[in-house]
Scaffold this motif. Structure first.
Motif, short mmCIF file in Angstrom:
data_model
loop_
_atom_site.label_atom_id
_atom_site.label_comp_id
_atom_site.label_asym_id
_atom_site.label_seq_id
_atom_site.Cartn_x
_atom_site.Cartn_y
_atom_site.Cartn_z
N ASP A 1 -12.01 -2.46 -1.22
CA ASP A 1 -12.90 -1.55 -1.93
C ASP A 1 -13.92 -2.32 -2.74
OD1 ASP A 1 -12.51 1.20 -1.50
OD2 ASP A 1 -10.58 1.09 -2.50
N ASN A 2 -14.92 -1.61 -3.24
CA ASN A 2 -15.89 -2.26 -4.09
C ASN A 2 -15.22 -2.61 -5.42
OD1 ASN A 2 -16.41 -0.19 -6.19
ND2 ASN A 2 -17.24 1.00 -4.49
N PRO A 3 -15.73 -3.61 -6.12
CA PRO A 3 -15.08 -4.07 -7.36
C PRO A 3 -14.89 -2.98 -8.41
CG PRO A 3 -16.70 -5.67 -6.63
CD PRO A 3 -16.85 -4.46 -5.74
N GLU A 4 -15.86 -2.07 -8.54
CA GLU A 4 -15.75 -1.01 -9.54
C GLU A 4 -14.58 -0.07 -9.24
OE1 GLU A 4 -18.32 2.85 -10.76
OE2 GLU A 4 -19.43 0.95 -10.79
N ARG A 6 -11.97 -0.79 -7.35
CA ARG A 6 -10.73 -1.56 -7.49
C ARG A 6 -10.31 -1.64 -8.96
NH1 ARG A 6 -11.53 -6.86 -3.87
NH2 ARG A 6 -9.90 -7.63 -5.25
N THR A 7 -11.26 -1.77 -9.84
CA THR A 7 -10.96 -1.80 -11.27
C THR A 7 -10.37 -0.47 -11.72
OG1 THR A 7 -12.68 -3.43 -11.72
CG2 THR A 7 -11.96 -2.08 -13.58
N GLN A 8 -10.96 0.63 -11.27
CA GLN A 8 -10.44 1.96 -11.64
C GLN A 8 -9.02 2.17 -11.14
OE1 GLN A 8 -13.31 4.66 -9.99
NE2 GLN A 8 -14.81 4.33 -11.62
N VAL A 9 -8.76 1.79 -9.90
CA VAL A 9 -7.43 1.97 -9.34
C VAL A 9 -6.44 1.05 -10.05
CG1 VAL A 9 -6.01 1.74 -7.26
CG2 VAL A 9 -8.26 2.80 -7.12
N HIS A 18 2.74 -0.25 -13.35
CA HIS A 18 2.75 -1.27 -12.31
C HIS A 18 2.02 -2.53 -12.77
CE1 HIS A 18 4.36 1.11 -8.98
NE2 HIS A 18 3.67 2.13 -9.48
N SER A 19 2.53 -3.68 -12.35
CA SER A 19 1.78 -4.93 -12.43
C SER A 19 0.96 -4.99 -11.16
CB SER A 19 2.72 -6.13 -12.50
OG SER A 19 3.49 -6.06 -13.67
N VAL A 20 -0.27 -5.48 -11.24
CA VAL A 20 -1.17 -5.42 -10.09
C VAL A 20 -1.66 -6.81 -9.72
CG1 VAL A 20 -3.36 -4.49 -9.23
CG2 VAL A 20 -1.92 -3.10 -10.75
N VAL A 21 -1.59 -7.10 -8.42
CA VAL A 21 -2.18 -8.29 -7.83
C VAL A 21 -3.14 -7.76 -6.77
CG1 VAL A 21 -1.75 -10.39 -6.53
CG2 VAL A 21 -0.09 -9.62 -8.22
N GLU A 22 -4.37 -8.25 -6.77
CA GLU A 22 -5.36 -7.72 -5.84
C GLU A 22 -5.62 -8.66 -4.68
OE1 GLU A 22 -8.96 -6.21 -7.65
OE2 GLU A 22 -7.89 -5.94 -9.53
N ALA A 23 -5.87 -8.05 -3.53
CA ALA A 23 -6.26 -8.79 -2.32
C ALA A 23 -7.43 -8.04 -1.69
CB ALA A 23 -5.10 -8.87 -1.35
N ALA A 24 -8.40 -8.79 -1.19
CA ALA A 24 -9.58 -8.17 -0.59
C ALA A 24 -9.45 -8.01 0.92
CB ALA A 24 -10.82 -9.00 -0.91
N SER A 25 -8.45 -8.68 1.52
CA SER A 25 -8.30 -8.64 2.97
C SER A 25 -6.82 -8.56 3.34
CB SER A 25 -8.91 -9.89 3.61
OG SER A 25 -8.14 -11.04 3.27
N PRO A 64 7.22 -1.35 1.15
CA PRO A 64 6.60 -0.03 1.31
C PRO A 64 5.07 -0.15 1.16
CG PRO A 64 8.39 0.06 -0.28
CD PRO A 64 8.14 -1.38 0.02
N VAL A 65 4.34 0.40 2.11
CA VAL A 65 2.88 0.38 2.08
C VAL A 65 2.38 1.81 1.99
CG1 VAL A 65 0.77 -0.23 3.34
CG2 VAL A 65 2.76 -1.77 3.41
N HIS A 66 1.46 2.04 1.05
CA HIS A 66 0.77 3.31 0.91
C HIS A 66 -0.72 3.01 1.10
CE1 HIS A 66 4.55 4.35 -0.91
NE2 HIS A 66 4.18 5.61 -1.06
N LEU A 67 -1.40 3.90 1.79
CA LEU A 67 -2.82 3.69 2.09
C LEU A 67 -3.68 4.75 1.42
CD1 LEU A 67 -2.32 2.97 5.89
CD2 LEU A 67 -2.76 1.27 4.09
N MET A 68 -4.93 4.39 1.21
CA MET A 68 -5.91 5.33 0.65
C MET A 68 -7.22 5.16 1.40
SD MET A 68 -6.57 3.45 -2.99
CE MET A 68 -6.88 1.69 -3.05
N THR A 69 -8.03 6.22 1.39
CA THR A 69 -9.29 6.17 2.11
C THR A 69 -10.23 7.27 1.65
OG1 THR A 69 -10.30 6.02 4.30
CG2 THR A 69 -8.55 7.66 4.01
N SER A 70 -11.50 7.02 1.86
CA SER A 70 -12.50 8.07 1.67
C SER A 70 -12.97 8.61 3.02
CB SER A 70 -13.70 7.53 0.87
OG SER A 70 -14.25 6.41 1.52
N LEU A 71 -12.37 8.11 4.11
CA LEU A 71 -12.71 8.63 5.43
C LEU A 71 -12.22 10.07 5.56
CD1 LEU A 71 -11.57 5.58 7.61
CD2 LEU A 71 -13.93 6.24 7.05
#
Length: 108
Positions: A1-4, A6-9, A18-25, A64-71
């Motif tokens: 996602d775009n940085p903004e 990702r920050t909101q989520v 939750h503790s959060v670790v981010e990955a772009a790919s 466990p993987v959960h997905l999100m999308t704007s599609l």
């Protein structure tokens, strides 16, 4: 996602504990999952790189993987992702995210 976004989520996730670790790919997510103790993956269907986020349930079968999308729901990538993991449509509220991840509101 775009940085903004990702920050909101990230802020929504930390607010529900939750503790959060981010990955772009997908490749970055896989590397982090190998090196850290990860309890849950929340990913967009569309990520940087060649592999879509919808591949993560197959690549990380022990997490466990959960997905999100704007599609839109009728998009082929949405349908493919829904066969692999729960999918949350964007935009969503903090309450919707918490419910999607299985958090319950405590009674006041």
């Amino acid at each position: 996602d775009n940085p903004e976004l990702r920050t909101q989520v990230r802020e929504m996730l930390t607010e529900i504990g939750h503790s959060v670790v981010e990955a772009a790919s997908v490749d970055e997510a896989r590397a982090l999952a190998e090196g850290l103790e990860i309890d849950l993956v929340l990913s967009d269907i569309t990520l940087e790189g060649e592999s879509p986020g919808s591949d993560l349930p197959l690549l990380l079968p022990h997490i466990p993987v959960h997905l999100m999308t704007s599609l839109p729901p009728d998009h082929p990538q949405y349908a493919k992702a829904l066969k692999r993991a729960p999918v949350l449509a964007k935009p969503f509220s903090p309450e919707q995210l918490a419910a999607f991840l299985g958090h319950r509101r405590s009674a006041a």
